[in-house]
Design an enzyme around this catalytic site. Structure first.
Site, PDB file in Angstrom:
ATOM      1  N   LYS A  91      -7.982 -12.444  -8.064  1.00 37.62           N
ATOM      2  CA  LYS A  91      -9.237 -12.549  -7.314  1.00 37.62           C
ATOM      3  C   LYS A  91     -10.236 -11.513  -7.802  1.00 37.62           C
ATOM      4  CE  LYS A  91      -9.567 -13.009  -2.894  1.00 37.62           C
ATOM      5  NZ  LYS A  91      -9.407 -12.818  -1.436  1.00 37.62           N
TER       6      LYS A  91
ATOM      7  N   LYS B 108       0.820  -1.211   0.000  1.00 39.75           N
ATOM      8  CA  LYS B 108       0.000   0.000   0.000  1.00 39.75           C
ATOM      9  C   LYS B 108       0.853   1.261   0.000  1.00 39.75           C
ATOM     10  CE  LYS B 108      -4.189  -1.921   2.036  1.00 39.75           C
ATOM     11  NZ  LYS B 108      -5.212  -1.817   3.104  1.00 39.75           N
TER      12      LYS B 108
ATOM     13  N   LYS C  99     -13.747  -5.423  -6.405  1.00 45.01           N
ATOM     14  CA  LYS C  99     -14.440  -4.232  -6.892  1.00 45.01           C
ATOM     15  C   LYS C  99     -13.457  -3.136  -7.314  1.00 45.01           C
ATOM     16  CE  LYS C  99     -15.181  -2.566  -2.147  1.00 45.01           C
ATOM     17  NZ  LYS C  99     -14.988  -3.806  -1.402  1.00 45.01           N
TER      18      LYS C  99
END
Length: 332
Positions: free
Chosen positions: A198, A116, A201
């Protein structure tokens, strides 16, 4: 801790967008199977969500939508404690205590932080670095025995276990040391457009994921345009990853075995397979979508649920935090 009748499960979901079919099959559907046998705490973890910039109005709306999706998918408010994380101030308070027992090196090793931080250099805030400690506080507050976790969260659970053990050794028996909960049957749902990833969204291609709240036509179109291959034979093999992913979804949504699904389409092409699969998925999701829409039209009911949930959660959290404060020497 010895007077518990049922084992305790804690799980939290960030209200950072609508739930996908992958979230439903990989998590929510399994939760509905746990709720009668365990004491479950399910939280909309909005404090975690603000480690990345959020529009306040959108965050509020998405928190309510997530609650509605929990209930629409079968999480029963009467059987579980469903609450908004920020409504229970003990999460933030225990987080601070645990931060003082967490080593910088432990947080530096967190692979999610490394990932991140590379993606969010403009927003490299302290919350991104320390949020695994808040996750530990979420779990330990409720003396959770079990935590449903995916592969990407195993490292964070290990930190929670380490912090619980460290605190217990330093101050005396205080926290249950949680274990990971890994359901025997968990559907791993991959992107409809890239079966090596995977379903998410956050996928840049909206055709790669199915949202629980989207309309039936959109779902059907996404399934029919899903990536397969040029083989043209319905088989369950790693050599046909796109088709294998669709068979897994079809199997999970209809409770048919993989073998049954494959046998149904012996001698048939992908067109028949995708068409009937789309119909099956749409019909299985229909009652969830209808209940979700109904719940969003009944905001007073949803408010009653999250207020009641916060009260129930705080009774447990306050007891744990009081014990922690006593142990570390804070005056009541």
């Amino acid at each position: 801790m010895s007077d518990k009748v049922k084992k305790v499960i804690f799980s939290g979901v960030q209200p950072s967008g609508k739930m996908t079919l992958g979230n439903y099959l990989g998590a929510l559907r399994n939760w509905t199977k746990l709720q009668k046998d365990y004491e479950c705490f399910f939280s909309m973890v909005n404090m975690h969500a603000i480690t990345v910039p959020q529009d306040p109005k959108v965050l509020r709306r998405q928190t309510i939508e997530l609650l509605a999706q929990f209930i629409a998918c079968g999480i029963e408010p009467d059987l579980n404690t469903i609450f908004v994380q920020s409504h229970v101030h003990e999460h933030a308070e225990l987080n601070w205590v645990l931060c003082t027992t967490t080593y910088m090196g432990e947080l530096n090793r967190m692979t999610q932080y490394k990932d991140k931080s590379q993606k969010s250099e403009a927003n490299l805030n302290a919350g991104l670095f320390t949020y695994p400690v808040l996750m530990a506080a979420d779990i330990l507050l409720y003396q959770a025995d079990l935590v449903p976790v995916g592969d990407d969260q195993k490292q964070h659970l290990e930190l929670a276990r380490d912090l619980a053990t460290r605190f217990n050794n330093r101050f005396g028996d205080t926290f249950v040391v949680p274990e990971g909960y890994y359901p025997k049957e968990t559907a791993r749902v991959m992107s409809l457009q890239d079966p090596t990833k995977k379903m998410s969204k956050s996928d840049s291609n909206p055709k790669g994921f199915i949202l629980l709240a989207e309309d039936a036509d959109s779902t059907a179109k996404k399934i029919k345009s899903a990536v397969t291959d040029s083989v043209g034979i319905v088989r369950y093999t790693d050599e046909q990853p796109g088709l294998k992913n669709l068979i897994n979804i079809y199997s999970a949504m209809t409770d048919k075995s993989v073998e049954e699904v494959v046998a149904m389409y012996e001698g048939k092409g992908y067109g028949a397979f995708k068409g009937e699969m789309a119909e099956a998925v749409v019909e299985t999701l229909r009652p969830i979508r209808e209940k979700y829409a109904y719940l969003l039209d009944n905001q007073d009911y949803l408010e009653k649920i999250y207020r009641s949930g916060a009260e129930k959660a705080q009774l447990v959290a306050a007891k744990t935090l009081a014990d922690v404060y006593d142990k570390i020497g804070f005056i009541r």
